[in-house]
Design a protein around this motif. Structure first.
Motif, PDB file in Angstrom:
ATOM      1  N   VAL A 111      32.795  44.520  42.408  1.00 51.79           N
ATOM      2  CA  VAL A 111      32.606  45.705  41.759  1.00 51.79           C
ATOM      3  C   VAL A 111      33.637  46.538  42.764  1.00 51.79           C
ATOM      4  CG1 VAL A 111      31.267  48.071  41.492  1.00 51.79           C
ATOM      5  CG2 VAL A 111      30.005  45.613  41.279  1.00 51.79           C
ATOM      6  N   VAL A 112      34.491  47.190  41.822  1.00 48.40           N
ATOM      7  CA  VAL A 112      35.584  48.203  42.441  1.00 48.40           C
ATOM      8  C   VAL A 112      35.405  49.478  41.931  1.00 48.40           C
ATOM      9  CG1 VAL A 112      37.980  48.418  42.832  1.00 48.40           C
ATOM     10  CG2 VAL A 112      36.985  46.037  42.473  1.00 48.40           C
ATOM     11  N   ASP A 172      31.143  38.599  44.557  1.00 48.68           N
ATOM     12  CA  ASP A 172      30.273  39.773  45.090  1.00 48.68           C
ATOM     13  C   ASP A 172      30.823  40.606  46.190  1.00 48.68           C
ATOM     14  OD1 ASP A 172      27.897  38.683  43.736  1.00 48.68           O
ATOM     15  OD2 ASP A 172      28.329  37.046  45.168  1.00 48.68           O
ATOM     16  N   GLY A 173      32.233  40.967  45.850  1.00 51.92           N
ATOM     17  CA  GLY A 173      32.896  42.146  46.778  1.00 51.92           C
ATOM     18  C   GLY A 173      32.284  43.343  46.278  1.00 51.92           C
ATOM     19  N   GLY A 202      33.586  36.196  50.409  1.00 53.54           N
ATOM     20  CA  GLY A 202      32.406  36.592  49.772  1.00 53.54           C
ATOM     21  C   GLY A 202      31.560  37.661  50.173  1.00 53.54           C
ATOM     22  N   GLY A 203      31.078  38.553  49.355  1.00 51.21           N
ATOM     23  CA  GLY A 203      30.296  39.582  49.901  1.00 51.21           C
ATOM     24  C   GLY A 203      30.851  40.524  50.913  1.00 51.21           C
ATOM     25  N   VAL A 204      31.863  40.686  50.799  1.00 48.96           N
ATOM     26  CA  VAL A 204      32.582  41.841  51.628  1.00 48.96           C
ATOM     27  C   VAL A 204      32.262  43.345  51.141  1.00 48.96           C
ATOM     28  CG1 VAL A 204      34.467  42.843  52.791  1.00 48.96           C
ATOM     29  CG2 VAL A 204      33.964  40.368  52.808  1.00 48.96           C
ATOM     30  N   THR A 205      32.092  44.230  52.036  1.00 53.40           N
ATOM     31  CA  THR A 205      31.659  45.482  51.661  1.00 53.40           C
ATOM     32  C   THR A 205      32.651  46.477  52.023  1.00 53.40           C
ATOM     33  OG1 THR A 205      29.196  45.368  51.078  1.00 53.40           O
ATOM     34  CG2 THR A 205      30.243  47.358  51.416  1.00 53.40           C
ATOM     35  N   PRO A 211      33.095  36.316  55.509  1.00 56.69           N
ATOM     36  CA  PRO A 211      31.925  36.509  54.394  1.00 56.69           C
ATOM     37  C   PRO A 211      30.783  37.840  55.031  1.00 56.69           C
ATOM     38  CG  PRO A 211      32.349  34.435  54.544  1.00 56.69           C
ATOM     39  CD  PRO A 211      33.034  35.168  55.625  1.00 56.69           C
ATOM     40  N   GLY A 212      30.496  38.569  53.963  1.00 62.77           N
ATOM     41  CA  GLY A 212      29.335  39.412  54.332  1.00 62.77           C
ATOM     42  C   GLY A 212      29.814  40.538  55.211  1.00 62.77           C
TER      43      GLY A 212
END
Length: 201
Positions: free
Chosen positions: A113-114, A129-130, A146-149, A164-165
């Motif tokens: 999601v951007v 899952d960014g 993956g999964g970076v915010t 990741p994460g």
């Protein structure tokens, strides 16, 4: 579609090239600097205040996250275009916010999601899952696992990476080549491998 480009600097060159590659018509550029000149043959047709009466689409072609935030806030009723270069790879499950631009060679993997007015620059990759916030700039050649915010307004410098994460707090700057291996707080500048916040003076 016909798109008005806001900003007449170097970043506008890449936005114009991306618009043309995607088949969009360019209505002209807006810039408040009196010395602003045409970019790649596109003329400056007025100042940003033209947006208050503009009925079509527009995109903010300015690299500064703060400036994009300000302009978007001043003109909330504008139909902001989302622009994706045809040489980018964007999975069908990816959600892109209004005003976001994705440049050539970028890869956005499933369920990313951007947010609004973000920049996913040349050859940057965002794995599954960014979560990329509003007004973020992911610079050329960055690699997000993956999964970076990335919180609102984050700037990840050229060639940066995140494991990741990992989470980077709002309005934090990660210097070129920095590698985020653990969460970073908001409103800091972090550099190095691993990326660590600089000491405040």
């Amino acid at each position: 579609m016909s798109v008005l480009v806001v900003g007449a600097g170097g970043h506008a060159k890449v936005v114009i090239a991306t618009l043309r590659a995607s088949g969009a018509e360019i209505a002209g550029m807006l810039d408040d600097a009196p010395e602003a000149s045409p970019v790649l043959g596109v003329p400056v047709v007025g100042r940003t205040e033209v947006l208050s009466s503009h009925a079509g689409q527009a995109v903010i072609a300015i690299g500064s996250n703060r400036v994009r935030q300000r302009i978007a806030g001043e003109y909330p009723s504008v139909a902001w275009a989302t622009v994706v270069h045809p040489a980018a790879v964007v999975h069908e499950s990816v959600a892109l916010g209004p005003g976001t631009v994705v440049f050539a060679g970028a890869v956005l993997q499933p369920d990313t999601v951007v947010g609004r007015h973000a920049i996913i620059n040349t050859s940057a990759t965002v794995d599954h899952d960014g979560d990329i916030g509003d007004f973020v700039h992911v610079a050329p050649g960055c690699n997000l696992s993956g999964g970076v915010t990335l919180g609102e307004g984050v700037f990840l410098g050229v060639g940066g990476a995140a494991l990741p994460g990992a989470t980077v707090g709002a309005w934090t700057v990660v210097g070129a080549g920095g590698v985020v291996v653990r969460d970073l707080p908001a409103n800091v500048t972090a550099v190095g491998i691993p990326a660590r916040p600089l000491a405040r003076p």
